[in-house]
Design an enzyme around this catalytic site. Structure first.
Site, PDB file in Angstrom:
ATOM      1  CB  ALA A  37       0.794  -2.185  11.477  1.00 42.17           C
ATOM      2  CG  MET A  38       0.120  -3.275   4.832  1.00 43.89           C
ATOM      3  SD  MET A  38      -0.899  -1.769   4.447  1.00 43.89           S
ATOM      4  CE  MET A  38      -2.025  -2.521   3.137  1.00 43.89           C
TER       5      MET A  38
ATOM      6  CD  GLU B  96      -2.740  -1.940  10.737  1.00 43.29           C
ATOM      7  OE1 GLU B  96      -3.343  -2.078   9.761  1.00 43.29           O
ATOM      8  OE2 GLU B  96      -2.397  -0.896  11.023  1.00 43.29           O
TER       9      GLU B  96
ATOM     10  CD  GLU C 125      -2.945   1.181   2.305  1.00 47.04           C
ATOM     11  OE1 GLU C 125      -2.847   0.519   3.379  1.00 47.04           O
ATOM     12  OE2 GLU C 125      -3.793   2.063   2.385  1.00 47.04           O
TER      13      GLU C 125
HETATM   14  N1  TRP Z   1      -2.998   0.996   5.915  1.00 47.76           N
HETATM   15  C1  TRP Z   1      -2.104   1.124   6.840  1.00 47.76           C
HETATM   16  C2  TRP Z   1      -2.972   1.037   8.101  1.00 47.76           C
HETATM   17  O1  TRP Z   1      -3.450   2.356   8.253  1.00 47.76           O
HETATM   18  C3  TRP Z   1      -1.184   2.179   6.823  1.00 47.76           C
HETATM   19  C4  TRP Z   1      -0.056   2.093   5.589  1.00 47.76           C
HETATM   20  C5  TRP Z   1      -0.489   2.994   4.498  1.00 47.76           C
HETATM   21  C6  TRP Z   1       1.020   2.037   5.539  1.00 47.76           C
HETATM   22  N2  TRP Z   1       0.439   3.007   3.741  1.00 47.76           N
HETATM   23  C7  TRP Z   1       1.492   2.391   4.112  1.00 47.76           C
HETATM   24  C8  TRP Z   1       2.063   1.255   6.388  1.00 47.76           C
HETATM   25  C9  TRP Z   1       3.007   2.200   3.698  1.00 47.76           C
HETATM   26  C10 TRP Z   1       3.304   1.034   5.753  1.00 47.76           C
HETATM   27  C11 TRP Z   1       3.730   1.630   4.702  1.00 47.76           C
HETATM   28  O2  TRP Z   1      -3.222   0.407   8.768  1.00 47.76           O
HETATM   29 ZN    ZN Z   2      -5.488   1.648   8.748  1.00 47.03          ZN
END
Ligand code: TRP
Ligand code: ZN
Length: 859
Positions: free
Chosen positions: A265-266, A301, A125
């Site tokens: 985090a992801m 998450e 992402e």
């Molecule tokens: N989607 C993730 C969250 O909010 C965060 C996120 C978006 C992210 N882009 C990223 C994490 C790039 C690491 C690197 O939970």
């Molecule tokens: Zn998120």
């Protein structure tokens, strides 16, 4: 690498892809310098398509291209590092196999496939997948995945991807694994991890009886530190079943902690990847705040599995659809498992500190923007935190029962799809969607003016909304209460004009509304915006007597805290103006409240926090003098500490909870003692803090004592910090705390100290946590960053420019601190402008270029 400079993406240009990508098979043979990625994707034209198939890439190197299993004629396609074009795609479904080679070890951006301390991991992402292979790298193309992975050597015994494990084994001395993810997902949710990792394992049985194997993977030897994260995960899973009726859907749920990570985090499907600071904890190295952060991020998450993964976003303009909603869900989780009242105060405080600040800066944008230049820069407080507030207002407007029903409708209607904000809102039946949409589309923080009138026993309260510049009137839920000498007044007897009143909820739909109370012996004490019911700024005449009354009469924790904040902001403003702040009455009232056991300790601790320097800067508004801000903050801390000395001493002398008790109750008790300690140190009792720094039985008490010493500019600070450093020099996450303390210190020459620490053996600009803890913390040191000679601006801009070539996302994030500059005097503004212009000339990335351009355009 700035390949897309100048291309503004527009919401109105949205169009679906010409082809579907139904299924993806990836065969990945790992190697630090040459990982081979074979991507076979089943494409199908959507209707009659006469155009080429155009796929995205980023820095890719194509080594083979096959169509339906046969090599493609080189004239049939065009391949560049950032694009693959199949000129005449078949008119019926086909399989396109593209083989690329990537070098994870050289990937310093930490997007795509990279290595962190020898572990292979991915971050896709928003647009990282295109750095691994060519694809429709956008959220509205959903595919099922089969992933084969081959380890690069005997060390890589753990091989993970999304979904369920199908097979694993050894082949010619190399481990392999095959994973299948049956849930169609966009590329940004793809993940892969490989390496020598330790694990903690557990199981969760869902409400319908499905057994889920849980695992958290960490650096070998750190397994014991993942216990709290595992506990938080199981509690999150149970809570989502109970509050939202949402069960987990795969046989396994894996979490991996890595030490080089761009954000928190992801939520990759079935394989969350975490910044290790949001997984690893032990009372000796992690504070209560760290524990609360781990619990909230693990929950966040996990909750994405339904709000983000099962229902994803049609395009990145809809980012708040998953982020704002998921933050709302994690806030509710924390409210339920810790304290609702305290959580509301913390969230309001954070919103004002980060989002109101962003909304008042050149980086302001709507929760659902209509254009962007670089998507990585849209992961902001506005999308996340204000996005959550908008969902909370919907909840407030329609009530819990209707909200829960509407969420069920949303899950039923949109499961398996890529949705929009409009899709989401269409599920909340009683809501006036057209009126509410303005909250999503307009930037800026609305103001609500409160006017009070009292004559002949008749009290009138008038509320008037003043939308931000070029914004419109919107529905604003305002919780309100009034108090007389004998307690809370019954508002159902009030006459309300221009709005509806239901209990304590007044919904302002037009510009203005008023409330009239008759037969009052005295002017009532009116509390407006209870529970911080809308993300607005209240404009109301200062009345310290009213705020002191609210401290004892209100029961709403936010309103109590907000009254205390207003009193202290008043003191800060008078100190800033050069007057000696008079804290006698405030100190007396606060002393009574913070020693009253009827309130939770965690709330009482919040009441003892002097509003931040940024709050003061905002209250001053324009032409701020940074040095005076710092002095005012210290003056008020000292005066408050002196005014409250007996109460504070009693609080800190009270017995501390067991050092290893990490419960919310124990954390609250510690927070209260430590806030007292901080004010006592500011008032001169630094020996107390020095003693605690020496004898502390856990990291919370140790760090609080060090912060108290540094904040008070105590003589003991240097020695205490060095002892701390030497005791924890082998603990990276603790060193981050040390770096941040050093960067935030106001005494001496902060910039020289930070520059010195950049040469510390444990410091590295290539690690985002280290960078944020030293350079990011420096940018929040008001007097140092906003130094009159512009040295702080130049230092930050130059450091960001240096980092730009390595990690553009982190570099861009550092520069957002310049958003505050417009509050300062013209000399500082022009120094900042010069520093940014010099940066702009050097930078290559679209991330940094986008931020600098926006900062400069509005300066
Ligand atoms: N989607 C993730 C969250 O909010 C965060 C996120 C978006 C992210 N882009 C990223 C994490 C790039 C690491 C690197 O939970
Ligand atoms: Zn998120």
């Amino acid at each position: 690498m700035r390949t897309d400079t100048g291309t503004t993406v527009r919401l109105e240009d949205y169009a679906p892809t010409l082809f579907d990508a139904k299924h993806v098979t990836l065969m990945i043979s790992l190697h630090p310098k040459a990982t081979v990625v074979r991507n076979s994707t089943d494409y199908a034209p959507r209707g009659v398509v006469d155009d080429p198939l155009v796929l995205e890439g980023d820095g890719l190197n194509l080594v083979a291209a096959d169509l339906n299993g046969a090599p493609l004629d080189p004239r049939a396609y065009e391949a560049s590092p950032d694009r693959f074009v199949l000129k005449n795609p078949p008119k019926k479904p086909f399989e396109l196999t593209l083989t690329t080679i990537v070098a994870p070890e050289d990937n310093t951006e930490l997007m795509g496939l990279y290595r962190s301390s020898g572990i292979y991991c991915t971050q896709c992402e928003a647009e990282g997948f295109r750095r691994i292979t060519y694809a429709y790298d956008r959220p509205d193309v959903l595919s099922t995945y089969d992933v084969w992975m081959l380890a690069d050597g005997p060390g890589e015994q753990v091989l993970l991807s999304n979904g369920n494990l199908v097979a694993e084994g050894q082949q010619d001395g190399r481990a392999y694994a095959q994973w299948h993810d049956p849930f169609p997902k966009p590329t940004y949710l793809f993940a892969l991890v490989a390496g020598a990792l330790g694990a903690v394992r557990d199981t969760f049985v869902t409400a319908s009886g499905r057994r889920v194997a849980l695992a958290i993977y960490v650096e070998p030897g750190k397994e014991a530190r993942a216990g709290y994260a595992m506990d938080a995960l199981k509690r999150s899973m149970a809570w989502d079943e109970e509050r939202f009726g949402r069960e987990y859907d795969l046989d396994v749920f894996n979490i991996v902690a890595v030490s080089d990570f761009n954000m928190g985090a992801m939520e990759n499907k079935g394989l969350n990847v975490f910044n290790d600071r949001y997984v690893l904890a032990d009372p000796a190295v992690a504070t209560d705040l760290d524990y609360a952060g781990i619990e909230a991020v693990i929950a966040h998450e996990y909750f994405h599995n339904w709000t983000g993964n099962r229902i994803t976003c049609r395009d990145w303009f809809q980012l708040c659809l998953k982020e704002g909603l998921t933050v709302f869900r994690d806030q509710e989780f924390t409210a339920d498992v810790r304290s609702r009242g305290v959580k509301r105060v913390q969230d309001a405080k954070r919103l004002r500190l980060a989002q109101f600040r962003e909304d008042a800066s050149p980086l302001r944008h709507p929760v659902r923007p209509s254009t962007y230049d670089e998507i990585s820069n849209l992961y902001t407080a506005t999308v996340y935190e204000k996005g959550a507030e908008l969902v909370r207002m919907i909840h407030t407007l329609i009530g819990e029962a209707a909200f829960r029903k509407s969420m069920d409708t949303y899950f039923d209607r949109f499961d398996g799809t890529a949705a929009t904000v409009e899709d989401f809102l269409s599920c909340f039946a009683p809501l006036d969607v057209n009126a509410f949409m303005a909250w999503y589309q307009e930037p800026g923080t609305p103001k609500v003016a409160v006017e009070e009138d009292f004559a002949d026993g008749v009290a009138t309260i008038t509320l008037t909304q003043h939308p931000a510049p070029s914004a419109t009137v919107k529905p604003v839920p305002i919780r309100i209460a009034a108090f007389g000498d004998s307690g809370q007044l019954d508002l159902s007897a009030a006459k309300v004009k221009g709005a509806e009143l239901d209990g304590d909820l007044l919904v302002l739909k037009g510009e203005t509304a008023s409330l009239t109370l008759r037969d009052q012996g005295a002017a009532p004490i009116v509390s407006v915006l209870r529970a911080f019911s809308a993300p607005v700024i209240l404009e109301r005449a200062d009345a310290p007597a009213r705020d002191i009354a609210l401290l004892t009469r209100e029961s709403d924790p936010f309103s109590i805290w907000d009254a205390a904040q207003r009193l202290l902001i008043g003191a800060l403003l008078s100190a800033y103006a050069g007057d000696e702040p008079d804290l006698a009455a405030t100190g007396e009232a606060l002393s009574a409240v913070v020693t009253d056991d009827a309130h939770e300790a965690a709330l009482r601790a919040l009441l003892l926090e002097v509003p931040s320097r940024f709050t003061l800067i905002e209250a001053i508004g324009t032409d701020v003098d940074a040095d005076k801000v710092d002095a005012a903050h210290r003056t008020v801390s000292t005066a408050l500490g002196k005014a409250m000395q007996p109460a504070l001493t009693a609080l800190h002398d009270a017995p501390a909870p067991a050092a290893d008790d990490v419960s919310a109750g124990a954390a609250g008790a510690r927070a209260l003692r430590n806030c007292a300690l901080t004010l006592l140190a500011a008032a001169g009792d630094t020996a107390r803090a020095a003693k605690q720094a020496d004898e502390a039985g856990n990291m919370t008490d140790r760090l609080a004592a060090l912060g108290a010493l540094a904040g008070a500019r105590a003589d003991e600070t240097d020695a205490a910090l060095e002892t701390f450093h030497d005791a924890f020099s082998h603990e990276a996450l603790v060193l981050d705390k040390y770096f941040a303390l050093q960067a935030l210190r106001g005494d001496g020459d902060p910039k020289a100290r930070v520059e010195g620490l950049m040469a510390h053996p444990a410091f590295s600009l290539s690690n985002p946590n280290r960078t944020r803890s030293l350079i990011g913390a420096f940018s929040q040191n008001v007097a140092a960053f906003h130094a009159a000679d512009g040295s702080g601006y130049r230092f930050l801009a130059e450091t960001a420019a240096k980092l730009d070539a390595q990690n553009p996302q982190v570099a861009a994030r550092l520069l957002t601190a310049f958003g505050d500059v417009r509050r300062f005097d013209p000399a500082r503004r022009s120094a900042a402008k010069a520093a940014l212009e010099a940066t702009f000339a050097k930078v290559k990335s679209s991330d940094v270029a986008d931020i600098v351009r926006r900062l400069l355009s509005a300066n």
